[in-house]
Design an enzyme around this catalytic site. Sequence first.
Site, PDB file in Angstrom:
ATOM      1  N   SER A 147      -2.929 -50.434  13.192  1.00 40.12           N
ATOM      2  CA  SER A 147      -2.274 -51.460  12.295  1.00 40.12           C
ATOM      3  C   SER A 147      -3.213 -52.599  12.130  1.00 40.12           C
ATOM      4  O   SER A 147      -4.091 -52.814  12.806  1.00 40.12           O
ATOM      5  CB  SER A 147      -1.083 -52.071  13.490  1.00 40.12           C
ATOM      6  OG  SER A 147      -0.560 -53.337  12.899  1.00 40.12           O
ATOM      7  N   TYR A 173       1.691 -55.916  21.772  1.00 43.79           N
ATOM      8  CA  TYR A 173       1.420 -55.116  20.726  1.00 43.79           C
ATOM      9  C   TYR A 173      -0.159 -55.196  20.202  1.00 43.79           C
ATOM     10  O   TYR A 173      -0.793 -54.035  19.932  1.00 43.79           O
ATOM     11  CB  TYR A 173       2.318 -55.503  19.585  1.00 43.79           C
ATOM     12  CG  TYR A 173       2.374 -54.491  18.300  1.00 43.79           C
ATOM     13  CD1 TYR A 173       3.000 -53.164  18.496  1.00 43.79           C
ATOM     14  CD2 TYR A 173       1.740 -54.791  17.193  1.00 43.79           C
ATOM     15  CE1 TYR A 173       2.935 -52.362  17.476  1.00 43.79           C
ATOM     16  CE2 TYR A 173       1.748 -53.852  16.120  1.00 43.79           C
ATOM     17  CZ  TYR A 173       2.237 -52.750  16.287  1.00 43.79           C
ATOM     18  OH  TYR A 173       2.310 -51.686  15.259  1.00 43.79           O
TER      19      TYR A 173
END
Length: 243
Positions: A144, A157
């Site tokens: 990501s 995250y």
Amino acid sequence: MTSSSPSNMAGKTILVTGGGRGLGAAICQELAADGAHILVGDIDEEAAHATAQRLGAQADAVGLDVGNESAVRAALDRAVSRFGHLDAVVNNAAIDLTVPIEELGLADWDRILRTNLTGPFLISKHACAHMRSRGGGHIVNIASTASKRAWPNAAVYHATKWGLLGLSHALHAELRPLGIKVSAVVAGGMRTPFLLDRFADIDVSTLQDPANVARAVRFVLMQPEETVIPEIMVLPMKETSWP
């Protein structure tokens, strides 16, 4: 992959984690449409079976907690028993919790780490045994923009995605002599439940169709035997987390 011709995925067997919806389902659809056999893995077994049913006879499904080692080994064994061999895995399953560090509990930290980073480690570790016996294979890790930059209230995250990118490059270096390719696909924001279900006010015009990222996964997998792509980034034109 061990194909010398980048024509299609026919005859390849691929496990996709988090394949029940969102990007995972789009990846399953893209690869199956090109002839691959797909084992759809998802912690939501019903969602996994729904995706597999849409794909038809060339797909199978399994309820899969990627942080559970015995479940990982069973899923990989199922792919081999169902389709005869294993050519690739796509580590796509991921979860998130958007809270300040003061509100981030240890249980949530452990839960997210287990899914986002321990899961890809376990999948990769046990997939290698199957791939080595065939003389090659491919591990694709869905990273990501959160593996490149950081923003507030997403500490766990970011930690997992930075870790996943590091793991991906480390395995790329380690497994090349065994004929196993490892690639990281760094995806920007997508119109998937991962964002849409959590951020009601998100501007969908800044997000991309997950099918576009799925096509990038296929592109990575379809490189000739002599070529590997260690990392590729796929961003929406209006990406807000990347310049």
